[in-house]
Design an enzyme around this catalytic site. Sequence first.
Site, PDB file in Angstrom:
ATOM      1  N   TYR A  33       0.821  -1.201   0.000  1.00  0.00           N
ATOM      2  CA  TYR A  33       0.000   0.000   0.000  1.00  0.00           C
ATOM      3  C   TYR A  33       0.857   1.254   0.000  1.00  0.00           C
ATOM      4  O   TYR A  33       2.080   1.192   0.187  1.00  0.00           O
ATOM      5  CB  TYR A  33      -0.963  -0.016   1.192  1.00  0.00           C
ATOM      6  CG  TYR A  33      -0.361   0.342   2.546  1.00  0.00           C
ATOM      7  CD1 TYR A  33       0.494  -0.528   3.205  1.00  0.00           C
ATOM      8  CD2 TYR A  33      -0.660   1.558   3.167  1.00  0.00           C
ATOM      9  CE1 TYR A  33       1.036  -0.199   4.444  1.00  0.00           C
ATOM     10  CE2 TYR A  33      -0.128   1.888   4.408  1.00  0.00           C
ATOM     11  CZ  TYR A  33       0.717   1.006   5.038  1.00  0.00           C
ATOM     12  OH  TYR A  33       1.260   1.339   6.258  1.00  0.00           O
ATOM     13  N   LYS A 151       6.392  -2.028   1.949  1.00  0.00           N
ATOM     14  CA  LYS A 151       5.210  -1.441   2.592  1.00  0.00           C
ATOM     15  C   LYS A 151       4.023  -2.384   2.420  1.00  0.00           C
ATOM     16  O   LYS A 151       3.138  -2.148   1.588  1.00  0.00           O
ATOM     17  CB  LYS A 151       4.924  -0.047   2.022  1.00  0.00           C
ATOM     18  CG  LYS A 151       4.022   0.805   2.911  1.00  0.00           C
ATOM     19  CD  LYS A 151       4.131   2.260   2.517  1.00  0.00           C
ATOM     20  CE  LYS A 151       3.118   3.133   3.221  1.00  0.00           C
ATOM     21  NZ  LYS A 151       3.203   3.167   4.668  1.00  0.00           N
ATOM     22  N   GLU A 183      11.471   2.264  14.554  1.00  0.00           N
ATOM     23  CA  GLU A 183      10.623   3.362  14.071  1.00  0.00           C
ATOM     24  C   GLU A 183       9.323   3.370  14.869  1.00  0.00           C
ATOM     25  O   GLU A 183       9.123   2.540  15.749  1.00  0.00           O
ATOM     26  CB  GLU A 183      10.343   3.206  12.569  1.00  0.00           C
ATOM     27  CG  GLU A 183       9.697   1.880  12.205  1.00  0.00           C
ATOM     28  CD  GLU A 183       9.597   1.626  10.705  1.00  0.00           C
ATOM     29  OE1 GLU A 183       9.522   2.583   9.920  1.00  0.00           O
ATOM     30  OE2 GLU A 183       9.557   0.440  10.333  1.00  0.00           O
ATOM     31  N   LEU A 207      10.785   1.143   7.327  1.00  0.00           N
ATOM     32  CA  LEU A 207      10.235   1.626   6.068  1.00  0.00           C
ATOM     33  C   LEU A 207      11.035   2.869   5.648  1.00  0.00           C
ATOM     34  O   LEU A 207      11.333   3.726   6.484  1.00  0.00           O
ATOM     35  CB  LEU A 207       8.756   1.997   6.223  1.00  0.00           C
ATOM     36  CG  LEU A 207       8.116   2.382   4.893  1.00  0.00           C
ATOM     37  CD1 LEU A 207       7.921   1.152   4.015  1.00  0.00           C
ATOM     38  CD2 LEU A 207       6.806   3.099   5.110  1.00  0.00           C
TER      39      LEU A 207
HETATM   40  N1  PDD Z   1       2.686   5.020   7.371  1.00  0.00           N
HETATM   41  N2  PDD Z   1       7.313   3.728   9.041  1.00  0.00           N
HETATM   42  C1  PDD Z   1       6.173   3.026   9.016  1.00  0.00           C
HETATM   43  C2  PDD Z   1       6.138   1.722   9.711  1.00  0.00           C
HETATM   44  C3  PDD Z   1       5.049   3.534   8.333  1.00  0.00           C
HETATM   45  O1  PDD Z   1       3.908   2.824   8.306  1.00  0.00           O
HETATM   46  C4  PDD Z   1       5.118   4.806   7.711  1.00  0.00           C
HETATM   47  C5  PDD Z   1       3.964   5.397   6.962  1.00  0.00           C
HETATM   48  C6  PDD Z   1       6.340   5.509   7.770  1.00  0.00           C
HETATM   49  C7  PDD Z   1       6.515   6.855   7.131  1.00  0.00           C
HETATM   50  O2  PDD Z   1       6.557   6.751   5.723  1.00  0.00           O
HETATM   51  P1  PDD Z   1       6.073   7.948   4.793  1.00  0.00           P
HETATM   52  O3  PDD Z   1       6.862   9.136   5.188  1.00  0.00           O
HETATM   53  O4  PDD Z   1       6.408   7.498   3.416  1.00  0.00           O
HETATM   54  O5  PDD Z   1       4.599   8.132   5.038  1.00  0.00           O
HETATM   55  C8  PDD Z   1       7.411   4.941   8.434  1.00  0.00           C
HETATM   56  C9  PDD Z   1       1.529   5.497   6.657  1.00  0.00           C
HETATM   57  C10 PDD Z   1       1.359   6.966   6.724  1.00  0.00           C
HETATM   58  C11 PDD Z   1       0.309   4.723   7.140  1.00  0.00           C
HETATM   59  O6  PDD Z   1       0.453   3.532   7.341  1.00  0.00           O
HETATM   60  O7  PDD Z   1      -0.774   5.307   7.290  1.00  0.00           O
END
Ligand code: PDD
Length: 287
Positions: A33, A151, A183, A207
Amino acid sequence: MTRTVYVNGDYLPEDAASVSVFDRGFLFADGVYEVTSVLDGKLVDFDGHAARLDRSLSELSMHAPVTRDELLEIHRELVRRNGLTDGLIYLQITRGAPADRDFAFPDPDEVAPTVVLFTQSKPGLAEAPQAKTGIRVISIDDLRWGRRDIKTVQLLYPSMGKMMAKAEGCDDAWMVEDGTVTEGTSNNAYIVSGGRIVTRPRSVDILHGITRAAVLRYAEEAQMEVEERPFTIAEAQAADEAFVTSASTFVMPVVEIDGTPVGTGAPGPVAARLREIYLEESRKAAI
Ligand code: PDD
């Protein structure tokens, strides 16, 4: 207003949209996703999200069912049809719905991936009140699988982490493995210590956040020092500041870790400045 969502080539009212019970996303969490933010009706860092999606798909031997340009058009069409000003677009691609449940992957020539996108309206997304107060986090063991750079939609443990945080009256959890922070449950984690922005380097452990890449680039352009290395919870508790980044929260200050205030216990200047720069630059570059 009924939302219009996208499923496999069709734009449908949300209550008329459906996916098979045999979908591998549903049965095996066999899907990936992306979440892209929308500010003033425009997409923030679309190319970054499209590139990471391609990588997630290829790491799982899935073929991209739509081109980058088609994907951009679908995102824009959903923004138009839903009159979205500020919010998020959720995109999910699964390995599709074979005729029966089977652990083995189906032949990609026979089973097409399932593509779903929908909007989430969040008026005033960039003015979230929590950016002024900061969030409080707890630490938990990182019990996720070993390929967190992909992801995938297997988000049960991150969901459990949020619930553990809630149960303690906090907002989120930072996950810890072998003594260092990997994280947040849905964001990348940072501290500010000795005048430096410290964050874990990219690897299979985390991620590779699209917001992370942009924020580190802007930090360096603003002559802030960045150090990519793991850090411990004790170090974070003793830091001057802490914050997280994600497409849905941008740059969000963390003011408490496991009950210990970070710095003054209020959002710090580095996080505030980075948030400001990030929002300003993202609005300019949004498409
Ligand atoms: N989540 N780490 C994890 C485990 C994440 O699920 C996310 C993003 C990030 C940050 O990635 P980015 O900057 O590309 O959004 C880091 C999204 C926002 C979600 O699951 O809703």
